[in-house]
Design a protein around this motif. Structure first.
Motif, short mmCIF file in Angstrom:
data_model
loop_
_atom_site.label_atom_id
_atom_site.label_comp_id
_atom_site.label_asym_id
_atom_site.label_seq_id
_atom_site.Cartn_x
_atom_site.Cartn_y
_atom_site.Cartn_z
N TRP A 1 13.08 89.00 7.13
CA TRP A 1 13.60 87.70 6.91
C TRP A 1 14.31 88.07 8.96
O TRP A 1 14.07 89.23 9.25
N HIS A 2 14.52 87.19 9.66
CA HIS A 2 14.44 87.10 11.06
C HIS A 2 16.75 86.47 11.04
O HIS A 2 16.82 85.21 10.92
N GLU A 3 16.91 87.49 11.28
CA GLU A 3 18.54 87.52 10.27
C GLU A 3 19.02 86.60 11.81
O GLU A 3 19.87 85.96 11.36
N LEU A 4 18.42 87.42 12.69
CA LEU A 4 20.37 86.42 14.10
C LEU A 4 19.59 84.85 14.24
O LEU A 4 20.22 84.76 14.49
N ALA A 5 18.68 84.54 14.02
CA ALA A 5 18.11 83.27 13.60
C ALA A 5 19.24 82.05 12.45
O ALA A 5 19.16 80.43 12.74
N LEU A 6 18.94 82.65 11.48
CA LEU A 6 19.84 82.47 10.43
C LEU A 6 21.36 82.62 10.96
O LEU A 6 21.91 81.45 9.86
N ASN B 1 32.06 76.98 14.96
CA ASN B 1 32.43 77.95 14.45
C ASN B 1 32.52 79.08 14.89
O ASN B 1 32.30 79.97 14.62
N GLU B 2 33.09 79.37 16.33
CA GLU B 2 32.61 80.56 17.19
C GLU B 2 33.50 81.92 16.98
O GLU B 2 32.55 82.62 17.18
N PRO B 3 34.57 81.38 16.73
CA PRO B 3 35.26 82.72 16.65
C PRO B 3 35.16 83.51 15.29
O PRO B 3 34.84 84.97 15.38
N MET B 4 34.34 83.03 14.30
CA MET B 4 33.77 83.60 13.23
C MET B 4 32.37 84.62 13.30
O MET B 4 32.41 85.88 12.69
N GLU C 1 26.41 89.07 18.96
CA GLU C 1 25.21 89.04 19.34
C GLU C 1 24.74 87.66 18.89
O GLU C 1 23.61 86.45 18.81
N ALA C 2 25.09 86.60 17.87
CA ALA C 2 25.26 85.51 16.93
C ALA C 2 25.56 84.41 18.01
O ALA C 2 24.51 83.31 18.43
N ASN C 3 26.61 84.64 18.42
CA ASN C 3 27.16 83.55 19.53
C ASN C 3 26.79 83.46 21.21
O ASN C 3 26.30 82.78 21.08
N GLU C 4 25.68 84.54 21.56
CA GLU C 4 24.86 84.75 22.28
C GLU C 4 23.58 84.38 22.29
O GLU C 4 22.83 83.09 23.40
N HIS C 5 23.22 84.48 20.86
CA HIS C 5 21.38 84.18 20.89
C HIS C 5 21.68 81.89 20.65
O HIS C 5 21.50 81.89 21.23
N ASP D 1 28.57 92.80 3.39
CA ASP D 1 27.49 93.87 4.99
C ASP D 1 26.68 92.96 5.27
O ASP D 1 26.19 93.32 5.91
N ALA D 2 25.49 92.51 4.17
CA ALA D 2 23.93 91.55 4.50
C ALA D 2 24.68 91.31 5.58
O ALA D 2 24.01 90.27 6.46
N LEU D 3 25.64 90.15 5.92
CA LEU D 3 26.42 89.25 6.67
C LEU D 3 26.95 89.90 7.75
O LEU D 3 27.00 88.29 9.31
N ALA D 4 26.95 91.27 7.62
CA ALA D 4 27.70 91.50 8.85
C ALA D 4 26.79 91.49 10.59
O ALA D 4 27.99 91.06 11.04
N PRO D 5 25.71 91.50 10.08
CA PRO D 5 25.30 91.09 12.01
C PRO D 5 25.56 89.54 12.45
O PRO D 5 24.91 88.77 13.82
N LEU D 6 26.07 88.52 11.54
CA LEU D 6 26.63 87.57 11.99
C LEU D 6 27.55 86.73 11.73
O LEU D 6 27.94 86.86 12.76
N VAL D 7 28.39 87.26 10.76
CA VAL D 7 29.72 86.86 11.58
C VAL D 7 30.74 88.27 10.80
O VAL D 7 30.19 89.12 10.63
N ARG D 8 31.38 88.01 11.82
CA ARG D 8 32.70 89.10 11.64
C ARG D 8 33.33 89.21 10.09
O ARG D 8 33.86 88.05 9.87
N GLY D 9 33.81 90.48 9.56
CA GLY D 9 34.38 90.35 8.11
C GLY D 9 35.42 90.02 7.38
O GLY D 9 35.55 89.54 7.15
N ASP D 10 36.50 90.24 9.30
CA ASP D 10 38.11 89.95 9.07
C ASP D 10 37.87 88.12 9.26
O ASP D 10 39.09 87.51 8.42
#
Length: 568
Positions: free
Chosen positions: A125-130, A348-351, A355-359, A510-519
């Motif tokens: 998977w291309h995680e950051l693209a997601l 929804n930038e704060p979520m 790394e995801a926002n920079e991409h 945990d799988a979504l952690a590279p993309l969205v903030r847990g809190d």
């Protein structure tokens, strides 16, 4: 699709091969699965307005020379010894994907096929693209869920020769200024009208009536007017409850044209106080399997049925004639449109993680630079490039399992003519209004679902001058629909469905952690009913992808979800 429904063919030469599969056996007027000539083979995905054009594509020195002149909604892949060429039309509604490794270049119209060949049968998977899938439910880039696989852009040709790859792209048309006279406006409308009529001319020869998905809006109404003007036999269907404005207004349109109208109600309980919808896991598996992870399970994808040659149409993507994303743009100041473009990419930038926002910012930069030059063109071209070229193209793949929808709005020639008209003029909706009044006089006067024609808004409040002619006799209008009866379970999911979405996503945080903030994720699902249902479904879809739901076995039998219909 069941294996027994599939035909196959292949061509092989020195250093290149072409493999083709299709479920279109028995479709009238289709070219062979592989069109062969003395040098190699060609496959066409989609439809050409004239079948002789398949030979033109096969025999031309290069695809670049002929693609711009052809009508239809299609893409093409051609091979010869030591060479591959593939091309998209102006909307890339039929996608082309490409990848490479140390040994081979792979080009195809199914991203997963391309990925599996290039990646040794494994999925990466291309995680950051997601991140854009979570924000929007489709891709605002040429990325795919699969690492190393890229979508070819609109009006582009990829060539692989002597082991080297090159891509040539033809820019989308620049809009001409608004015609400065009534005569010039009529000529411009005529060119677009002629292109639309030419796009449906092949339907005159079909063996059974076209089925048009008709609503109370603008775009499917234009399709009805177009079929009427083109003398194409057709009938209409509308999905919804009897009290829904779409059902009421579509009935009035059908009555005006004297065509058959069928209403398809949603599945309801016996007491008709609730609807039953597929369980999210079943819905997501089906959407991901059909659309390869490039659209969200929020979208309603048609289920599989045996391939039918019955032609079908809808008003999907008619926004091309109304300025693309401009059609839903309220304020049209440069500042407001720049903010709209930024919001597309950074919704929804704060979520999201840094790394995801920079991409997302990197993807937005080319479009934000163009906003300073021509914001109207940017929102117009963004729609064709991504909303049609990625979201519509992904959803369309699902519908191709049961037939090949005819969509004049995506016809190559129609798109070129439409994009050549000034965006402000199309945004006013006068172009669509004039097309409908020309093709089926009277349909433009039947009430619209939603807001009135933009260019006519407020006209009734203006005092009439004594020298102005009296208005013509009013056309009998449809019964005014009750505005409170347009409830939709997707936008009002209720507590039960909200809880199912939340439970699945939070278990896979945990799988979504590279993309969205847990809190932020926990806060989003803290209310009994989710406030952004589309975002909840997007999160559910991406969580399913990243945790191996697809590819994999279908989910175990799950009961449909009951959603109460609110009392109006």
């Amino acid at each position: 699709m069941p294996p027994e429904t599939i035909d196959t063919d292949e061509w092989a030469g020195a250093g290149a091969a072409l493999l083709a599969w299709s479920n279109e056996e028995g479709a009238d007027g289709r070219p062979p699965l592989i069109v062969r000539d003395g040098r190699g083979g060609l496959v066409v995905s989609g439809t050409l307005a004239a079948q002789r054009d398949a030979r033109r594509l096969a025999q031309a020195p290069g695809l670049t020379e002929v693609m711009a002149d052809l009508s239809g909604c299609f893409s093409a892949i051609r091979v010869a010894d030591e060479e591959i060429q593939a091309a998209t039309a102006s909307t890339r509604a039929h996608s082309v994907f490409h990848a490479e490794n140390d040994d081979v270049h792979v080009v195809g119209n199914r991203a997963l096929h391309v990925h599996l060949v290039a990646n040794g049968g494994n999925v990466a998977w291309h995680e950051l693209a997601l991140q854009t899938m979570v924000r929007q439910g489709y891709f605002l880039s040429d990325e795919t869920p699969y690492r190393g696989v890229t979508a070819l852009g609109p009006s582009a040709v990829i060539t692989v020769k002597d082991g080297r790859r090159s891509v040539a792209t033809r820019p989308l048309p620049q809009a001409r200024p608004v015609p400065d006279s009534a005569r010039a406006r009529r000529r411009a409308i005529t060119r677009l009208s002629d292109a639309l009529v030419a796009a449906v001319e092949p339907l005159r020869a079909v063996s059974e009536p076209v089925n048009l998905a008709l609503t109370g809006g603008r775009d499917s109404r234009l399709m009805a007017a177009l079929l009427h003007a083109g003398r194409v036999p057709f009938r209409a269907t509308t999905n919804g409850l009897d009290t829904h404005p779409d059902v009421i207004i579509a009935g009035a349109i059908a009555a005006r044209l004297g065509i058959q109208h069928t209403v398809i109600p949603p599945v309801q309980t016996e007491a008709k106080d609730a609807v039953l919808v597929p369980h999210p896991s079943a819905r997501t598996y089906e959407v991901v399997r059909a659309c390869e992870g490039m659209t969200s399970a929020y979208e309603s994808i048609v289920d599989y049925r045996p391939y039918s040659t019955m032609p079908t149409m809808s008003g999907q993507s008619g926004e091309i004639l109304r300025g693309g994303f401009l059609y839903s743009q309220g304020q049209t100041t440069d500042k407001a449109m720049r903010r709209r473009v930024s919001d597309f990419f950074l919704k929804n930038e704060p979520m999201f993680t840094d790394e995801a926002n920079e991409h997302a910012r990197e993807l937005a930069q080319p479009w934000l630079r163009r906003v300073g030059e021509n914001p109207w063109e940017v929102l117009d071209h963004l729609y064709v490039t991504y909303r049609v070229g990625r979201w519509h193209a992904a959803a369309r793949v699902g519908s191709l399992r049961r037939g090949d929808p005819v969509q004049p709005f995506l016809d190559n020639r129609v798109v070129v003519e439409a994009l050549s008209l000034d965006q402000r003029w199309r945004h006013s909706e006068e172009v669509v209004y004039e097309l409908i009044s020309r093709l089926a006089p009277g349909l433009q006067k039947i009430e619209l679902e939603g807001k009135p024609w933009r260019f006519r808004a407020g006209e009734a409040d203006k005092p009439r001058r004594w020298w102005q002619r009296k208005p013509p006799a009013a056309t009998p209008a449809s019964p005014a629909p009750q505005r409170g009866n347009n409830w939709n379970w997707r936008t009002s999911p209720g507590p039960r469905l909200s809880a199912l979405l939340a439970e699945f996503v939070l278990e896979r945080a945990d799988a979504l952690a590279p993309l969205v903030r847990g809190d932020e994720l926990k806060a989003f699902f803290s209310e009994p009913v989710v406030k952004q249902p589309a975002l909840a479904w997007n999160l559910y879809t991406v969580a399913a992808l990243l945790t191996g739901v697809f590819p994999g076995e279908p989910p175990a039998d799950t009961d449909p979800v009951r959603i109460e219909i609110p009392q109006m």
